[in-house]
Enzyme design. Structure first.
Site, PDB file in Angstrom:
ATOM      1  CB  VAL A 131     -23.963  43.943  19.219  1.00  0.00           C
ATOM      2  CG1 VAL A 131     -22.686  44.696  19.585  1.00  0.00           C
ATOM      3  CG2 VAL A 131     -24.002  43.683  17.721  1.00  0.00           C
ATOM      4  CB  ALA A 161     -26.504  43.352  24.996  1.00  0.00           C
ATOM      5  CE  LYS A 162     -32.154  47.845  20.932  1.00  0.00           C
ATOM      6  NZ  LYS A 162     -32.819  48.709  21.929  1.00  0.00           N
ATOM      7  N   GLY A 163     -30.044  43.325  20.018  1.00  0.00           N
ATOM      8  CA  GLY A 163     -30.156  42.301  18.992  1.00  0.00           C
ATOM      9  C   GLY A 163     -31.052  42.785  17.878  1.00  0.00           C
ATOM     10  CG  ASP A 169     -35.857  48.103  20.076  1.00  0.00           C
ATOM     11  OD1 ASP A 169     -35.779  48.974  20.952  1.00  0.00           O
ATOM     12  OD2 ASP A 169     -35.590  48.345  18.886  1.00  0.00           O
TER      13      ASP A 169
END
Ligand code: NAD
Length: 429
Positions: free
Chosen positions: A73, A118-120, A159
């Site tokens: 995202v 952003a992040k996944g 993460d």
């Protein structure tokens, strides 16, 4: 002409269960009154710029094919390329990844590093798979999202349950896909592949740095100060160690196996040197066992939640007897708990400032990758310390100016920066 309904929820959200994204939306609501003329852009903050959901099919070691759901995202990229980690966890949801991506936008703007958010994530329990299977999962995931990532587009990082080795696989897969090695495509890499000195300790060091500032403002002498830490990992473990080195007494720690208490102070360095994630803190003899309720209710100067989201809620906020809370984890406090803590006069240093040390040194790593010139650790720590102190002090000044909590103040500064960039760039077409 019909006016669009500004508050209509995007169709991919379940209005009855917004999950972590709902918490983020509430935080944005609280900041909206302080945005002045920029308020006309606030709806941009409530919708991610881009959401990519991918199927990750992988052949397992036993020859069967498994499918995992993966996300990337990109929340907002008005100020720079997207930046944010990739989480491997069985309970990852789109709502969670959306919220984490938005908090990255706010965090990068709050500490003024030139990235968007952003992040996944992949819905997988990595403990159930071999290293070879995890390598295949990682490579397929990166191939699936390769069209939207890159050193000047969107830069993943570690993460929960991802580490430097996973970043090395990501870097290699991206290099194979694009035909050239761009080390700046991920941060948190091994040093031998262009990683930065100081990155591993950066988040815990940042937590400690803002803690020193906040303790001084609250008139707390760190020598002998009572500190309680949830999480013995990269963030909680390092922060606990640094507080102890500064003279504080870490009287209690908690991990996924339970809590321990030692009135004289846990010897954190010794604990960490033999700490084994599988057996956990309760298998050590560093302190006496403590119930979860007792842990949160301990009288202390500084409480550091550094494990998971949603740890301080309506249920336990009232029992908390800390003077300062430093959020090492992302999203550990719910908005309802925030209100309770604020009414009790407890200062909360929000995640978007407190744990921004990681993304700050990731920024340094990315800069070093572009110039292929690497900095010494002392210089990195000095620059990190300066940026964290500046972020804390400017947030404290905004909080004082508007008589709001540090979280709302951090959101005011960050959202103003993001929306100023949005307005200057204008809408295209
Ligand atoms: P980690 O995996 O190194 O450590 C997590 C710790 O939390 C472990 O000690 C684990 O035992 C503990 N834990 C897990 N479940 C628990 C539970 N139910 N109750 C109590 N403790 C539990 O992870 P980390 O890198 O230290 O990250 C911790 C938090 O900090 C996460 O919210 C992460 O998103 C956030 N964060 C990490 C970084 C970073 O650079 N690592 C940067 C910013 C934010």
């Amino acid at each position: 002409m019909n006016q669009p309904n500004q508050h209509e929820l995007p169709s991919y959200l379940n209005p009855d269960d917004l999950g972590p994204w709902g918490i983020y939306l509430e935080q944005v609501e609280r900041v909206a009154p302080y945005l002045g003329k920029l308020g006309k852009w606030v709806e941009t903050l409530k919708r991610p710029k881009r959401i990519l959901t991918v199927d990750v099919p992988v052949e397992l070691d036993n020859g069967t094919i498994a499918h995992f759901e993966g996300y990337r995202v990109q929340h907002n990229m008005a100020r720079g390329p997207g930046k944010g980690g990739v989480r491997y966890h069985q309970s990852v949801t789109l709502s969670e990844v959306m919220a984490l991506s938005a908090w990255m936008s706010v965090k990068c703007a709050a500490v003024n590093v030139p990235f968007g958010g952003a992040k996944g994530g992949i819905r997988i329990n990595p403990r159930n798979y071999s290293q070879n299977e995890l390598e295949r999962v990682t490579r397929r995931y990166i191939t699936e999202i390769s069209m939207i990532i890159g050193p000047d587009k969107d830069i993943p990082a570690p993460d929960v349950n991802t580490n430097a080795q996973v970043m090395a696989w990501m870097l290699d897969t991206y290099a194979m896909t694009t035909g050239h090695l761009a080390t700046g495509v991920v941060t948190g890499k091994p040093i031998s592949l262009g990683g930065s000195l100081g990155r591993v300790e950066a988040t815990g060091r940042g937590v400690f740095t803002v803690g020193v500032e906040a303790a001084r403002d609250a008139g707390i002498d760190l020598e002998g100060a009572r500190v309680v830490v949830q999480g013995c990992g990269n963030v909680g473990g390092i922060a606990a160690k640094l507080f102890q080195e500064a003279g504080a007494k870490v009287i209690a720690m908690q991990d996924h196996t339970g809590s321990i208490y030692n009135e004289n102070g846990i010897d954190v360095a010794t604990l960490l040197s033999s700490y084994n994630q599988k057996e956990g803190i309760t298998s050590t003899n560093a302190g006496d066992a403590l119930s979860n309720e007792e842990f949160w209710a301990l009288e202390c100067d500084i409480l550091i939640p550094a494990a998971l989201e949603n740890q301080i809620t309506q249920k336990n906020a009232d029992s908390i007897r800390a003077k300062i809370i430093i959020e090492g984890a992302n999203g550990p406090t719910t908005p309802e708990a925030d209100d309770i803590l604020s009414s009790k006069g407890i200062t909360v240093i929000p995640d978007v400032i407190a744990n921004a040390g990681g993304v700050t040194v990731s920024y340094f790593e990315w800069v070093q990758n572009f110039s292929s010139y690497f900095w010494e650790e002392d210089l990195i720590n000095e620059r990190l310390g300066r940026m964290m102190r500046e972020a804390y002090q400017s947030t404290a000044a905004v909080a004082k100016q508007h008589n709001v909590t540090l979280r709302t103040a951090a959101f005011i500064s960050a959202c103003t920066r993001i929306l100023e960039a949005r307005e200057l760039r204008g809408l295209y077409p």
